[in-house]
Design an enzyme around this catalytic site. Structure first.
Site, PDB file in Angstrom:
ATOM      1  N   CYS A  33       0.873  -1.201   0.001  1.00  0.00           N
ATOM      2  CA  CYS A  33      -0.018  -0.131   0.046  1.00  0.00           C
ATOM      3  C   CYS A  33       0.871   1.289   0.001  1.00  0.00           C
ATOM      4  O   CYS A  33       0.408   2.450  -0.147  1.00  0.00           O
ATOM      5  CB  CYS A  33      -0.810  -0.120   1.415  1.00  0.00           C
ATOM      6  SG  CYS A  33       0.197  -0.094   2.625  1.00  0.00           S
ATOM      7  N   ASP A  35       2.288   2.610   2.475  1.00  0.00           N
ATOM      8  CA  ASP A  35       2.564   3.166   4.020  1.00  0.00           C
ATOM      9  C   ASP A  35       3.777   2.983   4.591  1.00  0.00           C
ATOM     10  O   ASP A  35       4.483   2.098   4.128  1.00  0.00           O
ATOM     11  CB  ASP A  35       1.324   2.542   4.970  1.00  0.00           C
ATOM     12  CG  ASP A  35       0.070   3.077   4.446  1.00  0.00           C
ATOM     13  OD1 ASP A  35      -0.133   4.025   3.645  1.00  0.00           O
ATOM     14  OD2 ASP A  35      -0.884   2.522   5.006  1.00  0.00           O
ATOM     15  N   CYS A  58      -2.384   3.508   7.500  1.00  0.00           N
ATOM     16  CA  CYS A  58      -3.945   3.437   7.878  1.00  0.00           C
ATOM     17  C   CYS A  58      -4.002   3.302   9.556  1.00  0.00           C
ATOM     18  O   CYS A  58      -2.987   3.214  10.119  1.00  0.00           O
ATOM     19  CB  CYS A  58      -4.535   2.264   7.064  1.00  0.00           C
ATOM     20  SG  CYS A  58      -3.850   0.546   7.945  1.00  0.00           S
ATOM     21  N   CYS A 102      -1.120  -4.986   7.289  1.00  0.00           N
ATOM     22  CA  CYS A 102      -0.912  -3.746   7.978  1.00  0.00           C
ATOM     23  C   CYS A 102       0.142  -3.944   9.210  1.00  0.00           C
ATOM     24  O   CYS A 102       0.806  -2.942   9.640  1.00  0.00           O
ATOM     25  CB  CYS A 102      -2.121  -3.005   8.305  1.00  0.00           C
ATOM     26  SG  CYS A 102      -3.212  -2.660   6.877  1.00  0.00           S
TER      27      CYS A 102
HETATM   28 FE1  FES Z   1      -1.118   0.418   4.390  1.00  0.00          FE
HETATM   29 FE2  FES Z   1      -2.686  -0.612   6.571  1.00  0.00          FE
HETATM   30  S1  FES Z   1      -3.397  -0.018   4.317  1.00  0.00           S
HETATM   31  S2  FES Z   1      -0.702  -0.511   6.428  1.00  0.00           S
END
Ligand code: FES
Length: 124
Positions: A33, A35, A58, A102
């Site tokens: 994602c 992140d 998130c 995540c």
């Molecule tokens: Fe990226 Fe949760 S959607 S860490």
């Protein structure tokens, strides 16, 4: 869908921030994602004396980051290295299957910070 504990850590994250004179820094990204998480640690006598995180991600990523700092603080480095991403998710009462990825940032970030600390020590 999220456990009450996940929501609580998301609303009130523990150990958020940065240690300016950190002994080790771990930076990890989640390829699924994009992140990111940055974790800074302070080590004394092989014990994780302090630990702080910054997570651009998130709610589940924030909650798992918060939980891993609580689980690791005060532990010996070898013990902290044994904390798995799954253990962090379980300590939060589980994550929805679609959000399990995540939790990958949490323990990975901790391991990266400890590895960085050890390589700094080896270089001294
Ligand atoms: Fe990226 Fe949760 S959607 S860490």
């Amino acid at each position: 869908m999220y456990s009450e504990l996940v929501m609580e850590h998301f609303r009130n994250p523990r150990n958020m921030g940065v240690i300016e004179d950190a002994d080790g820094v771990g930076e990890v990204g989640n390829p699924q994602c994009g992140d990111m998480m940055r974790l800074t640690i302070k080590v004394k006598d092989d014990i994780l004396e302090d630990i702080k995180f910054q997570t651009l991600g998130c709610g589940a990523a924030v909650a798992t980051s918060s939980m891993v700092t609580e689980m690791a603080k005060g532990k010996r480095l070898d013990e902290a290295l044994e904390i798995s991403n799954r253990a962090v998710a379980e300590a939060l009462g589980g994550l929805p299957p679609a959000k399990m990825h995540c939790s990958n940032l949490a323990a990975d970030g901790l391991q990266a910070a400890i590895k960085d600390y050890r390589s700094r020590q080896a270089a001294k």
